[in-house]
Scaffold this active site. Structure first.
Site, PDB file in Angstrom:
ATOM      1  N   SER A 103     -19.551  -0.189 -53.487  1.00 47.75           N
ATOM      2  CA  SER A 103     -19.074  -1.304 -52.513  1.00 47.75           C
ATOM      3  C   SER A 103     -18.425  -2.325 -53.686  1.00 47.75           C
ATOM      4  CB  SER A 103     -19.998  -2.147 -51.655  1.00 47.75           C
ATOM      5  OG  SER A 103     -19.405  -3.207 -51.447  1.00 47.75           O
ATOM      6  N   TYR A 110     -28.239  -6.188 -49.961  1.00 49.26           N
ATOM      7  CA  TYR A 110     -26.940  -5.330 -49.845  1.00 49.26           C
ATOM      8  C   TYR A 110     -26.485  -5.194 -51.214  1.00 49.26           C
ATOM      9  CZ  TYR A 110     -22.564  -3.322 -48.323  1.00 49.26           C
ATOM     10  OH  TYR A 110     -21.300  -2.304 -48.200  1.00 49.26           O
ATOM     11  N   LYS A 112     -26.241  -2.186 -53.995  1.00 51.39           N
ATOM     12  CA  LYS A 112     -24.946  -1.615 -54.269  1.00 51.39           C
ATOM     13  C   LYS A 112     -24.957  -1.669 -55.827  1.00 51.39           C
ATOM     14  CE  LYS A 112     -23.444  -0.337 -50.340  1.00 51.39           C
ATOM     15  NZ  LYS A 112     -23.265   1.167 -49.886  1.00 51.39           N
TER      16      LYS A 112
HETATM   17  P1  NAD Z   1     -20.416   2.473 -40.290  1.00 53.45           P
HETATM   18  O1  NAD Z   1     -21.594   1.573 -39.673  1.00 53.45           O
HETATM   19  O2  NAD Z   1     -19.068   3.004 -39.765  1.00 53.45           O
HETATM   20  O3  NAD Z   1     -21.126   3.706 -40.837  1.00 53.45           O
HETATM   21  C1  NAD Z   1     -22.421   3.859 -41.268  1.00 53.45           C
HETATM   22  C2  NAD Z   1     -22.853   5.463 -41.309  1.00 53.45           C
HETATM   23  O4  NAD Z   1     -24.285   5.396 -41.570  1.00 53.45           O
HETATM   24  C3  NAD Z   1     -22.952   5.791 -39.636  1.00 53.45           C
HETATM   25  O5  NAD Z   1     -22.627   7.308 -39.598  1.00 53.45           O
HETATM   26  C4  NAD Z   1     -24.364   5.400 -39.401  1.00 53.45           C
HETATM   27  O6  NAD Z   1     -25.055   6.462 -38.175  1.00 53.45           O
HETATM   28  C5  NAD Z   1     -24.909   5.853 -40.795  1.00 53.45           C
HETATM   29  N1  NAD Z   1     -26.372   5.524 -40.963  1.00 53.45           N
HETATM   30  C6  NAD Z   1     -26.952   4.119 -40.756  1.00 53.45           C
HETATM   31  N2  NAD Z   1     -28.218   4.000 -40.820  1.00 53.45           N
HETATM   32  C7  NAD Z   1     -28.709   5.355 -41.127  1.00 53.45           C
HETATM   33  C8  NAD Z   1     -29.860   6.218 -41.572  1.00 53.45           C
HETATM   34  N3  NAD Z   1     -31.065   5.403 -41.510  1.00 53.45           N
HETATM   35  N4  NAD Z   1     -29.803   7.416 -41.487  1.00 53.45           N
HETATM   36  C9  NAD Z   1     -28.692   7.936 -41.592  1.00 53.45           C
HETATM   37  N5  NAD Z   1     -27.457   7.470 -41.260  1.00 53.45           N
HETATM   38  C10 NAD Z   1     -27.427   6.313 -41.143  1.00 53.45           C
HETATM   39  O7  NAD Z   1     -20.384   1.779 -41.928  1.00 53.45           O
HETATM   40  P2  NAD Z   1     -19.260   2.013 -42.879  1.00 53.45           P
HETATM   41  O8  NAD Z   1     -18.402   0.719 -43.064  1.00 53.45           O
HETATM   42  O9  NAD Z   1     -18.422   3.279 -42.571  1.00 53.45           O
HETATM   43  O10 NAD Z   1     -20.005   2.195 -44.251  1.00 53.45           O
HETATM   44  C11 NAD Z   1     -20.088   3.510 -44.877  1.00 53.45           C
HETATM   45  C12 NAD Z   1     -20.709   2.870 -46.463  1.00 53.45           C
HETATM   46  O11 NAD Z   1     -19.654   2.303 -46.919  1.00 53.45           O
HETATM   47  C13 NAD Z   1     -21.904   2.127 -46.625  1.00 53.45           C
HETATM   48  O12 NAD Z   1     -22.684   2.479 -47.616  1.00 53.45           O
HETATM   49  C14 NAD Z   1     -21.261   0.785 -46.681  1.00 53.45           C
HETATM   50  O13 NAD Z   1     -22.129  -0.102 -47.361  1.00 53.45           O
HETATM   51  C15 NAD Z   1     -19.977   1.107 -47.622  1.00 53.45           C
HETATM   52  N6  NAD Z   1     -19.181   0.099 -47.803  1.00 53.45           N
HETATM   53  C16 NAD Z   1     -18.447  -0.258 -46.335  1.00 53.45           C
HETATM   54  C17 NAD Z   1     -17.309  -1.064 -46.523  1.00 53.45           C
HETATM   55  C18 NAD Z   1     -16.553  -1.662 -45.511  1.00 53.45           C
HETATM   56  O14 NAD Z   1     -15.840  -2.670 -45.655  1.00 53.45           O
HETATM   57  N7  NAD Z   1     -16.881  -0.992 -44.398  1.00 53.45           N
HETATM   58  C19 NAD Z   1     -16.885  -1.566 -47.816  1.00 53.45           C
HETATM   59  C20 NAD Z   1     -17.735  -1.106 -48.917  1.00 53.45           C
HETATM   60  C21 NAD Z   1     -18.924  -0.229 -48.899  1.00 53.45           C
END
Ligand code: NAD
Length: 258
Positions: free
Chosen positions: A140, A153, A157
């Protein structure tokens, strides 16, 4: 588009958001996919399978090392082993440190950081045997800089960026590369929740809260999309990236350039 034909990609947390976007782009390149994550499976599975690849699903809870081991064995049994590992599953909790629930801290460290240690340690033998592999960690902008109220978080990260560098060094003389992608804001359920909470807290519309969220951190004032991050993952899998090792590449609209 057959760059990844004959290869298997495991994407943790691929039932939703960024993980699903990456799984679709890897499938578009011909990779068979092992999906993981909670919630609805059939719809996401169909959107991956539409690219003519084989798709398997394992519902391991990424906070549980035993279930992660089971998932890695399942992937090996189904498709022979994991060639592309995308550590993506993640959760968020927003609170100042003095109010931060310890169990939320433990869950975030387990899901956002320790799970990647477990999948990586279990994926390396197969990748080394083939002398080809890709480990892509979804970190991230918060792997590079901090924001208040996100202690667990940001710690997780930054941790996964460190893990990326160590794994890349240990594998530097092999055909296995390890890199991290550092997205800024991506409009997924994880971020929608933060926007909705902001709108409720400040008594403003969701539209206004979205504008404020972007304006605070992201000079482009635009969300990155899961498809764009999938494209970046595909690049890391390409021969052009054979010697990209231990990088933490931002895709953040200028967030960390400030
Ligand atoms: P999201 O909530 O849409 O998806 C998260 C996924 O992780 C889902 O499939 C969920 O079922 C799964 N998950 C959650 N807990 C779990 C567990 N205990 N075991 C197995 N699966 C689990 O979120 P997203 O925004 O797509 O995030 C995905 C990744 O990207 C994360 O690591 C997040 O930190 C990172 N990220 C997101 C953003 C953003 O702006 N959305 C920015 C930077 C990084």
């Amino acid at each position: 588009m057959t760059m990844l034909k004959g290869k298997t990609a495991l994407v943790t947390g691929s039932t939703s958001g960024i993980g699903l976007g990456i799984a679709i782009e890897l499938a578009r390149q011909g990779a068979d996919i092992v999906m993981n994550g909670f919630g609805e499976v059939d719809g996401p599975r169909a959107s991956i399978a539409a690219h003519g690849v084989r798709v398997a699903y394992h519902g391991a809870d990424m906070s549980k090392p035993g279930e992660i081991e089971d998932m890695m064995k399942f992937a090996a049994g189904k498709f022979g082993g994991v060639d592309v590992l995308v550590n993506n599953a993640g959760i968020q909790h927003v609170a100042p440190i003095q109010d931060f629930p310890p169990e939320r801290w433990d869950a975030i460290i387990a899901i956002n950081l320790s799970s990647a240690f477990h999948t990586t340690r279990l994926a390396i033998a197969h990748m080394k045997r083939k002398n080809w592999g890709r480990i892509i960690n979804i970190a991230s902008a918060h792997g590079l800089v901090a924001s208040k109220d996100k202690a667990a978080y940001v710690a997780a990260k930054h941790g996964i960026v460190g893990l990326t560098k160590v794994a890349a060094l240990e594998l530097a003389a092999t055909g296995v590369t390890v890199n991290a992608i550092c997205p800024g804001w991506v409009l997924t359920p994880l971020v929608q929740k933060q926007i909705d909470e902001r709108a409720a807290r400040e008594g403003i519309s969701v539209q206004q809260a979205t504008k404020e969220l972007l304006g605070e951190k992201e000079p482009s004032l635009q969300f990155t999309t899961p498809e764009q991050l999938g494209g970046m993952a595909v690049f890391f899998c390409s021969p052009a990236a054979d010697n990209v090792r231990g990088a933490a590449w931002a895709h953040d609209g200028g967030w960390t350039a400030q």
